[in-house]
Design a protein around this motif. Structure first.
Motif, short mmCIF file in Angstrom:
data_model
loop_
_atom_site.label_atom_id
_atom_site.label_comp_id
_atom_site.label_asym_id
_atom_site.label_seq_id
_atom_site.Cartn_x
_atom_site.Cartn_y
_atom_site.Cartn_z
N LEU A 115 -39.67 10.47 90.41
CA LEU A 115 -38.94 11.37 89.51
C LEU A 115 -39.80 11.74 88.30
CD1 LEU A 115 -35.47 9.59 89.73
CD2 LEU A 115 -35.96 11.92 90.53
N ASP A 120 -27.00 13.00 88.38
CA ASP A 120 -26.65 11.80 89.16
C ASP A 120 -26.01 12.26 90.45
OD1 ASP A 120 -25.45 9.25 90.07
OD2 ASP A 120 -25.95 8.55 88.06
N GLN A 147 -38.13 -1.98 74.89
CA GLN A 147 -37.60 -1.87 73.53
C GLN A 147 -37.83 -3.12 72.67
OE1 GLN A 147 -35.67 -2.11 76.29
NE2 GLN A 147 -33.72 -3.10 75.92
N HIS A 196 -33.27 0.61 71.86
CA HIS A 196 -33.66 1.94 72.31
C HIS A 196 -33.79 2.91 71.14
CE1 HIS A 196 -32.75 0.35 76.29
NE2 HIS A 196 -33.21 1.46 76.83
N TRP A 221 -28.53 -1.20 95.14
CA TRP A 221 -29.97 -1.35 94.94
C TRP A 221 -30.34 -2.70 94.33
CZ3 TRP A 221 -32.30 -1.71 90.02
CH2 TRP A 221 -31.46 -1.45 88.92
N ARG A 222 -29.37 -3.38 93.72
CA ARG A 222 -29.69 -4.62 93.02
C ARG A 222 -30.09 -5.72 94.00
NH1 ARG A 222 -28.37 -3.37 87.94
NH2 ARG A 222 -26.45 -2.20 87.57
N ILE A 272 -39.86 2.52 78.66
CA ILE A 272 -39.04 1.70 77.77
C ILE A 272 -39.45 0.23 77.84
CG2 ILE A 272 -36.69 0.84 77.33
CD1 ILE A 272 -36.93 3.72 76.44
N CYS A 278 -26.89 8.23 85.54
CA CYS A 278 -25.84 8.12 84.51
C CYS A 278 -25.08 6.80 84.63
CB CYS A 278 -24.88 9.31 84.61
SG CYS A 278 -25.71 10.90 84.43
N GLY A 279 -25.80 5.72 84.94
CA GLY A 279 -25.18 4.40 85.05
C GLY A 279 -25.24 3.67 83.72
N ILE A 280 -25.40 2.36 83.80
CA ILE A 280 -25.31 1.51 82.61
C ILE A 280 -26.33 1.95 81.55
CG2 ILE A 280 -25.71 -0.84 81.76
CD1 ILE A 280 -24.57 -1.82 84.49
N ILE A 281 -27.61 2.07 81.94
CA ILE A 281 -28.62 2.33 80.91
C ILE A 281 -28.68 3.83 80.58
CG2 ILE A 281 -30.79 2.73 82.17
CD1 ILE A 281 -30.22 0.24 79.26
N ALA A 333 -24.08 -2.91 92.64
CA ALA A 333 -24.74 -1.65 93.05
C ALA A 333 -25.68 -2.01 94.20
CB ALA A 333 -25.50 -1.04 91.89
N CYS A 379 -33.44 7.07 84.29
CA CYS A 379 -32.56 5.88 84.14
C CYS A 379 -31.96 5.51 85.49
CB CYS A 379 -31.45 6.19 83.14
SG CYS A 379 -32.06 6.78 81.56
N THR A 380 -32.69 5.73 86.55
CA THR A 380 -32.24 5.50 87.93
C THR A 380 -32.71 4.13 88.41
OG1 THR A 380 -34.24 6.67 88.55
CG2 THR A 380 -32.21 7.96 88.54
N PRO A 381 -32.31 3.71 89.62
CA PRO A 381 -32.83 2.45 90.16
C PRO A 381 -34.36 2.42 90.13
CG PRO A 381 -30.98 3.17 91.46
CD PRO A 381 -31.26 4.29 90.49
N1 LIG Z 1 -34.24 -1.38 79.04
C1 LIG Z 1 -33.24 -2.16 79.40
O1 LIG Z 1 -32.85 -3.09 78.66
C2 LIG Z 1 -32.53 -1.91 80.69
C3 LIG Z 1 -31.24 -2.42 80.88
C4 LIG Z 1 -30.59 -2.15 82.09
C5 LIG Z 1 -31.24 -1.43 83.09
N2 LIG Z 1 -32.50 -0.99 82.88
C6 LIG Z 1 -33.21 -0.25 83.95
O2 LIG Z 1 -32.55 0.99 84.13
C7 LIG Z 1 -32.55 1.37 85.51
C8 LIG Z 1 -31.10 1.63 85.95
O3 LIG Z 1 -30.33 0.46 85.79
P1 LIG Z 1 -28.72 0.52 85.60
O4 LIG Z 1 -28.30 -0.89 85.37
O5 LIG Z 1 -28.36 1.58 84.64
O6 LIG Z 1 -28.29 0.96 87.09
P2 LIG Z 1 -26.91 1.64 87.56
O7 LIG Z 1 -26.78 1.31 89.01
O8 LIG Z 1 -25.81 1.27 86.61
O9 LIG Z 1 -27.20 3.22 87.36
C9 LIG Z 1 -28.15 3.93 88.11
C10 LIG Z 1 -27.59 5.34 88.36
O10 LIG Z 1 -28.62 6.14 88.95
C11 LIG Z 1 -28.01 6.98 89.94
N3 LIG Z 1 -29.06 7.44 90.84
C12 LIG Z 1 -29.65 6.78 91.87
N4 LIG Z 1 -30.66 7.52 92.41
C13 LIG Z 1 -30.68 8.69 91.70
C14 LIG Z 1 -31.49 9.85 91.77
N5 LIG Z 1 -32.51 9.96 92.65
N6 LIG Z 1 -31.25 10.86 90.90
C15 LIG Z 1 -30.25 10.77 90.00
N7 LIG Z 1 -29.45 9.68 89.88
C16 LIG Z 1 -29.68 8.65 90.72
C17 LIG Z 1 -26.94 6.11 90.56
O11 LIG Z 1 -25.94 6.90 91.22
C18 LIG Z 1 -26.39 5.37 89.33
O12 LIG Z 1 -25.31 6.06 88.73
C19 LIG Z 1 -33.23 0.23 86.27
O13 LIG Z 1 -34.57 0.57 86.50
C20 LIG Z 1 -33.14 -0.95 85.31
O14 LIG Z 1 -34.22 -1.87 85.47
C21 LIG Z 1 -33.15 -1.19 81.71
#
Ligand SMILES: NC(=O)c1ccc[n+]([C@@H]2O[C@H](COP(=O)([O-])OP(=O)(O)OC[C@H]3O[C@@H](n4cnc5c(N)ncnc54)[C@H](O)[C@@H]3O)[C@@H](O)[C@H]2O)c1
Length: 361
Positions: free
Chosen positions: A88, A37, A134, A293, A177-178, A132, A13-16, A175, A79-81
């Motif tokens: 998953l 999450d 997009q 998306h 993982w980055r 994804i 439930c992070g950014i994406i 974060a 939508c996780t790292p």
């Molecule tokens: N398509 C796009 O344009 C786009 C843009 C940004 C990110 N992404 C991808 O999305 C993914 C996440 O990126 P983000 O920037 O949202 O990261 P983020 O760090 O903002 O969010 C990731 C979330 O996942 C949670 N998490 C970690 N392990 C977990 C698990 N096993 N089960 C449940 N939740 C878990 C974390 O607590 C965190 O809240 C990455 O793979 C990234 O490459 C894609």
């Protein structure tokens, strides 16, 4: 509730994850029923966002296993790292759930191949898997692809792709993982550039041979590269260059060019900037919006409803991942590598962390 409505668990439930939730909330044929999450603050913030937007309250969980047994779920959005994606997705497929996986497919090709096999098995039972990417749904990219498929550029001769971005040290620290090999799987190319790699392969076809140089030009504290250049040859006989960086302050453009004997095109920042077709010197631009998306979910939900394959398959994403890995392997070994050897696992044991140097001085 429409009987074809997909019940979606958002995992991460992070950014994406927030983008997925917003996209699903706007559709009549899908509803978010579960948020997953390990970080309670992240899942609660997204639950509040959905309920404030008038959506039915989703249940919250701290892991996918609990969500799959506790809620009605037909589609899992991962939508996780990046390093957690394949495991998953496999768990969801084993429970016969459709899956949408954020890019990149994973960071590890061994896990990615296993997932590819699981997705193929699930597809024979009508279970849809998509990854994804997009920007394939941007109007400009689609026009270029149609022109290529119709032969309107003649023989393709070369392609140039560049992703010139800036990411601050604060971004990498935002974060844990980055910027790590284990969870980000790479830097400017794996994270920021994989969209552009996917577009290049969509336009040009599979690569044959890749050579590359990766380095940490500005961000010395991260494990992965912040800058990479590569040259590629393709099965169609054309050549290409690939450049991705997060060390280009304050952030430049993303561009993919395709050149042929009877025309060519340039897509810049998701828009078509030039289009020459059929031997004409006149630019034939057609304007249109990036798809985002929203457009990809439209494709995926229609594929599920119709029982068809989605536009972007797990195999497409394996090819993009293998190309990125080939770049890192070539930089590590300091010699060209064959794409097919990377794809089929002959370099699986190369430690690519050795292949990202610091600038010489
Ligand atoms: N398509 C796009 O344009 C786009 C843009 C940004 C990110 N992404 C991808 O999305 C993914 C996440 O990126 P983000 O920037 O949202 O990261 P983020 O760090 O903002 O969010 C990731 C979330 O996942 C949670 N998490 C970690 N392990 C977990 C698990 N096993 N089960 C449940 N939740 C878990 C974390 O607590 C965190 O809240 C990455 O793979 C990234 O490459 C894609």
């Amino acid at each position: 509730m429409a009987d074809t409505q997909q019940q979606v668990a958002i995992v991460g439930c992070g950014i994406i994850g927030r983008t997925h939730a917003k996209t699903i909330a706007e559709r009549p044929d899908a509803i978010v029923t579960a948020l997953v999450d390990g970080d309670a603050a992240a899942r609660e913030a997204l639950r509040a966002q959905l309920t404030e937007a008038g959506q039915p309250e989703p249940k919250v969980y701290d892991d996918l296993t609990a969500a799959l047994s506790g809620s009605d779920v037909t589609l899992v959005a991962i939508c996780t790292p990046s390093g957690t994606h394949a495991a998953l997705a496999e768990e969801a497929l084993n429970e016969k759930k459709h899956v949408v996986i954020e890019k990149p497919l994973d960071v590890d090709l061994v896990r990615a191949r296993r997932l590819g096999a699981a997705a193929a098995r699930a597809a024979s039972h009508g279970v849809v898997s998509s990854v994804i990417s997009q920007h394939r749904f941007d109007h400009g990219s689609a026009v270029v692809k149609q022109a290529i498929d119709a032969g309107r550029f003649g023989q393709l001769t070369s392609s140039v792709a560049t992703v010139a971005w800036w990411r601050s040290d604060e971004y990498y620290a935002s974060a844990g993982w980055r910027g790590t090999w284990a969870q980000d799987g790479g830097g400017a190319l794996m994270n920021q550039g994989v969209h552009t790699v996917d577009l290049m392969l969509w336009f040009m076809g599979r690569p044959v041979s890749i050579q590359a140089q990766a380095l940490r030009a500005a961000h010395h504290a991260i494990e992965v590269e912040d800058t990479v250049v590569a040259t590629l040859t393709f099965e169609n006989g054309a050549v290409g260059t690939l450049h991705a960086t997060t060390a280009a302050f304050p952030g430049g453009r993303t561009r993919v060019s395709v050149h042929g004997t009877e025309g060519g095109a340039e897509v810049e920042d998701d828009r078509l900037r030039r289009l020459n077709v059929d031997g004409s010197k006149d630019d034939a631009p057609t304007d249109g919006e990036p798809g985002g998306h929203e457009a990809q979910y439209d494709d995926i939900l229609k594929a599920i409803a119709a029982g068809n394959a989605p536009a972007i398959t797990v195999q497409d994403a394996i090819d993009a991942l293998a190309t990125v890995r080939a770049v890192y392997i070539a930089s590590t070994l300091q010699r060209p590598v064959k794409f097919v050897d990377v794809l089929e696992g002959r370099y699986d044991d190369v430690d690519v962390s050795r292949g990202v140097g610091l600038p010489p001085n």
